[in-house]
Design an enzyme around this catalytic site. Sequence first.
Site, PDB file in Angstrom:
ATOM      1  CE  LYS A  88     -75.530   7.745 -96.207  1.00 51.45           C
ATOM      2  NZ  LYS A  88     -74.189   8.225 -96.038  1.00 51.45           N
TER       3      LYS A  88
ATOM      4  N   GLY B 109     -80.035  16.112 -96.061  1.00 43.04           N
ATOM      5  CA  GLY B 109     -78.846  16.055 -96.909  1.00 43.04           C
ATOM      6  C   GLY B 109     -78.930  14.925 -97.903  1.00 43.04           C
ATOM      7  CD  GLU B 110     -79.778  13.697-103.294  1.00 41.12           C
ATOM      8  OE1 GLU B 110     -80.503  14.706-103.179  1.00 41.12           O
ATOM      9  OE2 GLU B 110     -79.854  12.883-104.212  1.00 41.12           O
ATOM     10  N   GLY B 111     -76.170  12.459-100.122  1.00 42.60           N
ATOM     11  CA  GLY B 111     -74.800  12.094-100.457  1.00 42.60           C
ATOM     12  C   GLY B 111     -74.801  11.230-101.693  1.00 42.60           C
ATOM     13  CB  THR B 112     -72.058   9.371-103.297  1.00 44.89           C
ATOM     14  OG1 THR B 112     -71.222  10.438-102.910  1.00 44.89           O
ATOM     15  CG2 THR B 112     -71.743   8.937-104.694  1.00 44.89           C
TER      16      THR B 112
ATOM     17  CG  ASP C 173     -65.964   8.622 -98.668  1.00 46.08           C
ATOM     18  OD1 ASP C 173     -65.181   9.379 -99.246  1.00 46.08           O
ATOM     19  OD2 ASP C 173     -67.188   8.607 -98.882  1.00 46.08           O
TER      20      ASP C 173
ATOM     21  N   GLY D  31     -76.894   7.972-100.726  1.00 47.66           N
ATOM     22  CA  GLY D  31     -78.189   7.990-100.069  1.00 47.66           C
ATOM     23  C   GLY D  31     -78.635   9.373 -99.666  1.00 47.66           C
ATOM     24  CG  LEU D  32     -81.949  10.735-100.727  1.00 48.87           C
ATOM     25  CD1 LEU D  32     -83.219  10.080-101.209  1.00 48.87           C
ATOM     26  CD2 LEU D  32     -81.862  12.154-101.222  1.00 48.87           C
ATOM     27  CB  VAL D  33     -79.070  12.205 -94.463  1.00 46.50           C
ATOM     28  CG1 VAL D  33     -79.069  12.088 -92.941  1.00 46.50           C
ATOM     29  CG2 VAL D  33     -77.879  11.436 -95.033  1.00 46.50           C
TER      30      VAL D  33
HETATM   31  N1  ATP Z   1     -76.003  11.296 -88.037  1.00 44.34           N
HETATM   32  C1  ATP Z   1     -76.168  12.435 -88.716  1.00 44.34           C
HETATM   33  N2  ATP Z   1     -76.679  13.524 -88.118  1.00 44.34           N
HETATM   34  C2  ATP Z   1     -76.844  14.676 -88.805  1.00 44.34           C
HETATM   35  N3  ATP Z   1     -76.490  14.843 -90.088  1.00 44.34           N
HETATM   36  C3  ATP Z   1     -75.962  13.797 -90.737  1.00 44.34           C
HETATM   37  C4  ATP Z   1     -75.775  12.539 -90.100  1.00 44.34           C
HETATM   38  N4  ATP Z   1     -75.210  11.698 -91.001  1.00 44.34           N
HETATM   39  C5  ATP Z   1     -75.051  12.403 -92.139  1.00 44.34           C
HETATM   40  N5  ATP Z   1     -75.509  13.665 -91.993  1.00 44.34           N
HETATM   41  C6  ATP Z   1     -75.466  14.756 -92.974  1.00 44.34           C
HETATM   42  O1  ATP Z   1     -76.219  14.429 -94.125  1.00 44.34           O
HETATM   43  C7  ATP Z   1     -75.569  14.956 -95.272  1.00 44.34           C
HETATM   44  C8  ATP Z   1     -75.431  13.849 -96.289  1.00 44.34           C
HETATM   45  O2  ATP Z   1     -74.598  12.853 -95.722  1.00 44.34           O
HETATM   46  P1  ATP Z   1     -74.035  11.636 -96.540  1.00 44.34           P
HETATM   47  O3  ATP Z   1     -73.120  10.875 -95.675  1.00 44.34           O
HETATM   48  O4  ATP Z   1     -75.152  10.907 -97.187  1.00 44.34           O
HETATM   49  O5  ATP Z   1     -73.324  12.328 -97.737  1.00 44.34           O
HETATM   50  P2  ATP Z   1     -71.945  13.039 -97.899  1.00 44.34           P
HETATM   51  O6  ATP Z   1     -71.025  12.686 -96.768  1.00 44.34           O
HETATM   52  O7  ATP Z   1     -72.211  14.488 -98.119  1.00 44.34           O
HETATM   53  O8  ATP Z   1     -71.464  12.417 -99.227  1.00 44.34           O
HETATM   54  P3  ATP Z   1     -71.081  10.896 -99.553  1.00 44.34           P
HETATM   55  O9  ATP Z   1     -72.313  10.102 -99.615  1.00 44.34           O
HETATM   56  O10 ATP Z   1     -70.428  11.026-100.878  1.00 44.34           O
HETATM   57  O11 ATP Z   1     -70.162  10.415 -98.469  1.00 44.34           O
HETATM   58  C9  ATP Z   1     -74.245  15.557 -94.813  1.00 44.34           C
HETATM   59  O12 ATP Z   1     -74.411  16.952 -94.679  1.00 44.34           O
HETATM   60  C10 ATP Z   1     -74.025  14.947 -93.459  1.00 44.34           C
HETATM   61  O13 ATP Z   1     -73.313  15.827 -92.608  1.00 44.34           O
END
Ligand code: ATP
Length: 482
Positions: free
Chosen positions: A63, A38-41, A162, A43-45
Site C-alpha cells: 500500500k 486497488g485505490e483507496g482514499t 474505518d 493510497g494505492l494498493v
Molecule cells: N492485504 C491486501 N490484500 C489484498 N487486497 C488488499 C489488501 N489490502 C487492501 N486491499 C484491497 O485494495 C483495495 C484498496 O484498499 P484501501 O484500503 O486502500 O482502500 P479502501 O478500503 O477501498 O478505501 P479507504 O482508503 O477509504 O479505506 C481494496 O479493494 C482492498 O480490498
Amino acid sequence: MGDGNTTNRGVTTGTGTSNNNSEKPEWLQQYNLIGKIGEGTYGLVFLARTKSPANRGKAIAIKKFKQSKDGDGVSPTAIREIMLLREITHENVVKLVNVHINHADMSLYLAFDYAEYDLYEIIRHHRDKVNHTINPYTVKSLLWQLLNGLNYLHSNWIIHRDLKPSNILVMGDGEEPGVVKIADFGLARIYQAPLKFLSENGVVVTIWYRAPELLLGAKHYTSAVDMWAVGCIFAELLTLKPLFQGAEAKSSQNPFQLDQLDKIFKILGHPTTEKWPTLATLPHWHSDLQHIQGRKYETNGLHSVVHLPLKNPAYDLLSKMLEYDPKKRITAAQALEHEYFRIEPQPGRNALVPSQPGEKVVNYPTRPVDANTDFEGTTSLQPPQPASGNPVPGNMAGAHAMSNRNVPRPMAAVGMQRMQPQGMMGYNFPSQAGAAGGINPGGMPMQRGMTAQAHQQQQQQLRRKDPGMMQGYPPQQKSRRL
Ligand SMILES: Nc1ncnc2c1ncn2[C@@H]1O[C@H](COP(=O)(O)OP(=O)(O)OP(=O)(O)O)[C@@H](O)[C@H]1O
C-alpha cells in the site's frame, strides 16, 4: 543493499534511487511488482511477489500512501505507530510484513500479506452475478472471524475506526482458504480519519458504517464505534445491500452526516435521551439536527429491511450491535458468545464453502490487476533525489527528518505494551452443542462437518506433532471477557 537501509526495527529506508537506470526505489527490488489492485482514499494498493529464496513468489499487497496536497510526508509519530502495528499478530488480522520509506519524498509503503477477496467484492458478486443471498454458514463464519479479529484488536486498545466491507479481506486458495483478515486497522488515526468527510483528493469517504456518536460529533469515542460498523456489515451480508445508505453528495441543506443520520433514524427510529442519556451532550445534537429531529418515522425497525424468521437470534445480535447508546452496545467479546453462534449452522474456519452438502460452490472472481500501472506512474512522487550529505543512521532517522505534522497521541503507546501474544484473546469456534461449556477444549478450531471425536483425535495428533502449534488456540478464558 545500495542506498536502502534496513533498520533494526525492520523499516527499510531509501532515497528512491537505485544503482541501475531504473527509477524504482532500491527496496522495491526485493519484489516483482505485478500491478495495481486497488485505490483507496489514502493510497494505492499493488500486488507484488517476493523474490527472496525463502519465500519466493509469496503474494504481497503493497500500500503506497499518497502525499498530502501540501507535500507533507508522514510524521514521525505516524511512523512510530505503524511500527507498533508490526507487533500485531492474529489469525484474523492482516499481517503487516514490512514498512518502507522512500527518502526522496518521504512517501510510505506498507507491505501486507495478500488476500484474494474482500467482503465488498463477495457481496457485490452475490448481488450482481449469483443473484442469491450468501449462505447462512458463510455469513456466520465471516462474522465470527471478523469479531474474533476485532476482539483481539480491542483487547490491545486498537480501535479500527474505518471498518467497512472493502477492509475485510478473505484469503483465497492456499494455506488459509476462507479465513477472514481485518485490514487497514490503526491507519485511520494516522490520517485523522474518520472525522474528516473529504479526503485530501476530494474523494468522499464512505460514512455508511459510521456510528451515530461520530456523526453527532463525539470527541471521545470507544471501540463501540467498530461494533456499529460490524452491525452494518452483518446486515449487508444478510441482505446484500448497505443498511444505512446516506447520500454521497453534499448539499447545503443536507450535509452528508445529517443525511446519514436521517437514514439511520428511518430504520431504527429516533434516539431518545431516555435510551441514550448522554445524547444531548453531543456537539451536533441541538444545532445541526433540528430539522431532522422534527421528522417522525413510522418504523418496523430492522425487520423492515432484514427478512429472516422472526425468532432468528440474528435479529437479537444485530440489534445489540446497532444499539444507539455506545455504552449499551454489545462488545466483540460478548458477541462471540451470542446464541447466534451456538445454533446450526456452526461457524467454521473456511468461510467460503457451501452451507449444505450438494449446494453449489460459489466461485468468486479473483482481483483484477492493472499491470500497466506502477508506483511512479500513479502518484505525486517527486523525481528521486540523491541522498543528502548525511547518511541515514538507521532506525527512525528518516522519520525524524520528516514533517512535524501533528497527529494525535500515539494510539498504541499504552495499548501495545499490553499486547497479548497471538491467540491469547482468541476464542475457539463454538463447538457442537453439548460439548463442555459450548467451547472447544482448545487447540485448532473444529473444522466443518467434523465430529467431536474426530476433532479430539486431530487435536491429539497435532499436539504430538507440534506442541507450539497449539498455542494460538488456548481454551477460552472467561476472566478475559470485556
Ligand atoms: N492485504 C491486501 N490484500 C489484498 N487486497 C488488499 C489488501 N489490502 C487492501 N486491499 C484491497 O485494495 C483495495 C484498496 O484498499 P484501501 O484500503 O486502500 O482502500 P479502501 O478500503 O477501498 O478505501 P479507504 O482508503 O477509504 O479505506 C481494496 O479493494 C482492498 O480490498
